[in-house]
Design an enzyme around this catalytic site. Structure first.
Site, mmCIF file in Angstrom:
data_model
loop_
_atom_site.group_PDB
_atom_site.id
_atom_site.type_symbol
_atom_site.label_atom_id
_atom_site.label_comp_id
_atom_site.label_asym_id
_atom_site.label_seq_id
_atom_site.Cartn_x
_atom_site.Cartn_y
_atom_site.Cartn_z
ATOM 1 N N SER A 111 0.823 -1.213 0.000
ATOM 2 C CA SER A 111 0.000 0.000 0.000
ATOM 3 C C SER A 111 0.861 1.268 0.000
ATOM 4 C CB SER A 111 -0.855 -0.029 1.268
ATOM 5 O OG SER A 111 -1.451 1.216 1.529
ATOM 6 N N TYR A 134 -2.314 5.647 -3.877
ATOM 7 C CA TYR A 134 -3.383 6.596 -3.587
ATOM 8 C C TYR A 134 -2.930 7.921 -4.180
ATOM 9 C CZ TYR A 134 -5.893 3.692 -0.156
ATOM 10 O OH TYR A 134 -6.631 2.717 0.459
ATOM 11 N N THR A 160 -5.780 2.981 -6.713
ATOM 12 C CA THR A 160 -7.070 2.726 -6.064
ATOM 13 C C THR A 160 -8.005 3.878 -6.385
ATOM 14 O OG1 THR A 160 -6.049 1.402 -4.348
ATOM 15 C CG2 THR A 160 -8.203 2.332 -3.839
ATOM 16 N N ARG A 169 -16.430 4.229 8.497
ATOM 17 C CA ARG A 169 -16.140 2.987 9.230
ATOM 18 C C ARG A 169 -16.467 3.202 10.701
ATOM 19 N NH1 ARG A 169 -10.483 1.926 5.991
ATOM 20 N NH2 ARG A 169 -11.382 2.364 3.955
ATOM 21 N N LYS A 257 -7.793 -0.342 -9.356
ATOM 22 C CA LYS A 257 -8.364 -1.142 -8.257
ATOM 23 C C LYS A 257 -9.620 -0.442 -7.745
ATOM 24 C CE LYS A 257 -7.107 -3.032 -3.746
ATOM 25 N NZ LYS A 257 -7.977 -2.316 -2.814
ATOM 26 N N HIS A 281 -13.275 -2.546 -2.175
ATOM 27 C CA HIS A 281 -12.372 -2.244 -1.059
ATOM 28 C C HIS A 281 -12.756 -3.059 0.182
ATOM 29 C CE1 HIS A 281 -9.312 1.090 -0.373
ATOM 30 N NE2 HIS A 281 -9.341 0.511 0.815
ATOM 31 N N ILE A 315 -12.990 -13.360 -0.570
ATOM 32 C CA ILE A 315 -12.436 -14.715 -0.738
ATOM 33 C C ILE A 315 -12.045 -15.282 0.630
ATOM 34 C CG2 ILE A 315 -10.573 -16.087 -1.781
ATOM 35 C CD1 ILE A 315 -12.191 -14.780 -3.976
HETATM 36 C C1 LIG Z 1 -7.030 -3.582 7.074
HETATM 37 C C2 LIG Z 1 -7.172 -3.292 5.628
HETATM 38 C C3 LIG Z 1 -6.397 -2.285 5.055
HETATM 39 C C4 LIG Z 1 -6.515 -1.992 3.693
HETATM 40 N N1 LIG Z 1 -5.707 -1.048 3.142
HETATM 41 C C5 LIG Z 1 -5.798 -0.787 1.806
HETATM 42 C C6 LIG Z 1 -4.930 0.164 1.192
HETATM 43 O O1 LIG Z 1 -4.091 0.771 1.831
HETATM 44 N N2 LIG Z 1 -5.100 0.391 -0.132
HETATM 45 C C7 LIG Z 1 -6.030 -0.265 -0.895
HETATM 46 O O2 LIG Z 1 -6.161 -0.034 -2.087
HETATM 47 N N3 LIG Z 1 -6.848 -1.192 -0.332
HETATM 48 C C8 LIG Z 1 -6.742 -1.458 0.983
HETATM 49 N N4 LIG Z 1 -7.555 -2.409 1.541
HETATM 50 C C9 LIG Z 1 -8.477 -3.167 0.672
HETATM 51 C C10 LIG Z 1 -7.812 -4.429 0.157
HETATM 52 O O3 LIG Z 1 -6.790 -4.144 -0.765
HETATM 53 C C11 LIG Z 1 -8.832 -5.351 -0.534
HETATM 54 O O4 LIG Z 1 -9.465 -4.650 -1.557
HETATM 55 C C12 LIG Z 1 -9.864 -5.889 0.430
HETATM 56 O O5 LIG Z 1 -9.253 -6.305 1.629
HETATM 57 C C13 LIG Z 1 -10.601 -7.054 -0.194
HETATM 58 O O6 LIG Z 1 -11.559 -7.588 0.672
HETATM 59 P P1 LIG Z 1 -11.261 -8.836 1.634
HETATM 60 O O7 LIG Z 1 -10.576 -8.305 2.842
HETATM 61 O O8 LIG Z 1 -12.602 -9.392 1.894
HETATM 62 O O9 LIG Z 1 -10.391 -9.804 0.867
HETATM 63 C C14 LIG Z 1 -7.457 -2.706 2.896
HETATM 64 C C15 LIG Z 1 -8.229 -3.712 3.487
HETATM 65 C C16 LIG Z 1 -8.092 -4.013 4.823
HETATM 66 C C17 LIG Z 1 -8.929 -5.115 5.413
#
Ligand SMILES: Cc1cc2nc3c(=O)[nH]c(=O)nc-3n(C[C@H](O)[C@H](O)[C@H](O)COP(=O)(O)O)c2cc1C
Length: 384
Positions: A111, A134, A160, A169, A257, A281, A315
């Site tokens: 990230s 970002y 993203t 949240r 994304k 996300h 998933i």
């Molecule tokens: C704790 C956490 C932090 C995340 N941080 C980012 C991030 O910094 N940038 C981003 O594009 N997506 C972020 N995501 C989204 C993930 O890349 C991904 O899209 C998402 O976790 C998919 O859903 P899942 O957790 O059910 O697999 C984050 C998700 C979680 C759970």
């Protein structure tokens, strides 16, 4: 024994372990999502409403589950989505996830809010690497991250596009979660009851967000909620032209994304993207947004022959991956499927979580009578 990863056999087991190991503000930051978390739940439920139809007696002794995305061959059709702040979940942070990606030869996403630098990741890992960008208001910061990805041999950048403002949240509002975490009256007891986590946080390498800290104080030196970070630091004026500019500066494989509509999937091709992550996300942004799996067929039918379509989110099982690939995704990706395990036991946890799902994919392919991923198709599926 309760605290051992040996007793974890699936994502839900790792989730329970993470809940025991983490102070509650940190656990809920991983586990939570936006508003009523309807989309978070739907992301996984959607897979349960489709049944697999196996064929038998197909000679499945040797099967191949490798695939190619963004110009790189990966050994299984599942990779690590980029996630922020990993050293808050376990002191090994991104290095734990990188080790697992290297071991299993899959894409390692990091990230913009990573706790290890692009340079260190580039030096340490030779597996396929994706940097998640970002787009900040500070153009110098965006350019610095793109330049570092070039110098340090990253294979792809994923912009993203679903985080133009922070999602609502509410769990983070209740717990007061910020980056860096603040120790206040509300959370004090939770930190005190998790001394391993607290001592690691206080006495191991100082928490930092290396890509950001030369440009912004928020997140590293000034406590800020992640929602506020997105809403104040990211550039809300970006358009498709901004993506073309970045594509020109970067020059390599570009992934978008957070694409959810056919219209946007087509535009992604026009701006020169090689891949899209169909993603909401992990339900953390727009609650009520459709799940990636529900939306997959529409997008694959429109653009699947021109761009790599990745199903991101929800998933939890190997069968989920098989279902997404049967609809035409080239690969799947996920966050929580490895983050709970990271929190549970660092790289050993991540490796165990990934290898369990990989074993499920192999076992389920054989049970489906499929020798290669190409044999997965819509005839394998029935919607209830
Ligand atoms: C704790 C956490 C932090 C995340 N941080 C980012 C991030 O910094 N940038 C981003 O594009 N997506 C972020 N995501 C989204 C993930 O890349 C991904 O899209 C998402 O976790 C998919 O859903 P899942 O957790 O059910 O697999 C984050 C998700 C979680 C759970």
């Amino acid at each position: 024994m309760l605290n051992s990863i040996k007793n974890c056999f699936n994502t839900e087991d790792f989730r329970k372990l993470a809940k025991r190991k983490l102070p509650f503000p940190v656990f809920h930051y991983i586990d939570g999502a936006a508003d009523d978390e309807v989309t978070l739940r739907r992301n996984t439920q959607a897979f349960e409403e489709v049944d697999l139809i196996p064929n038998v007696l197909k000679g499945v002794e040797n099967i191949d589950i490798s695939t190619e995305i963004m110009g790189k061959k990966i050994d299984a059709p599942l990779f690590f989505s980029p996630t922020a702040l990993q050293r808050l979940f376990h002191y090994e942070g991104e290095l734990a996830v990188g080790k697992a990606a290297e071991k299993f030869n899959t894409f390692f996403g990091i990230s913009s809010l990573a706790t290890v630098s692009i340079k260190e990741i580039g030096n340490r890992f030779s597996c396929p690497k994706l940097f998640q960008l970002y787009i900040h208001k500070d153009k110098g910061l965006n350019e610095s991250m793109i330049e570092k990805c070039k110098i340090n041999n990253f294979d792809a950048i994923a912009i993203t596009v679903d985080t133009i403002v922070g999602g609502n949240r509410e769990r983070d509002l209740y717990t007061g979660f910020t980056s860096p975490p603040k120790l206040d009256l509300k959370s004090f007891l939770s930190f005190a009851f998790h001394p391993d986590w607290t001592l690691n946080y206080l006495f191991r390498k100082k928490f930092e967000l290396p890509e950001l800290q030369d440009f912004v104080q928020e997140g590293t030196n000034i406590n800020i909620s992640i929602g506020d970070y997105f809403s104040t630091m990211l550039d809300q004026s970006i358009t498709w032209d901004s993506i073309s500019d970045i594509k020109n500066k970067w020059g390599g494989h570009l992934c978008l994304k957070g694409i959810m509509s056919v219209e946007d999937a087509k535009k992604a091709i026009d701006v020169g993207a090689t891949a899209i992550m169909v993603s909401n996300h992990g339900g953390r942004q727009l609650d009520g947004s459709r799940s990636p799996f529900d939306q997959l067929a529409e997008i694959v039918d429109a653009v699947g022959d021109k761009i790599d379509v990745i199903c991101d989110g929800g998933i939890r099982r190997g069968t989920h991956v098989l279902k997404a690939l049967s609809l035409g995704a080239k690969a799947c990706s996920g966050g929580r499927m490895y983050l709970y395990a990271l929190a549970g036991s660092g790289h050993k946890g991540v490796e165990r979580a990934y290898s369990l799902i990989q074993d499920e994919i192999i076992r389920d392919m054989k049970l489906m009578g499929c020798r290669s991923l190409k044999e997965l198709n819509r005839n394998n599926l029935r919607f209830r």
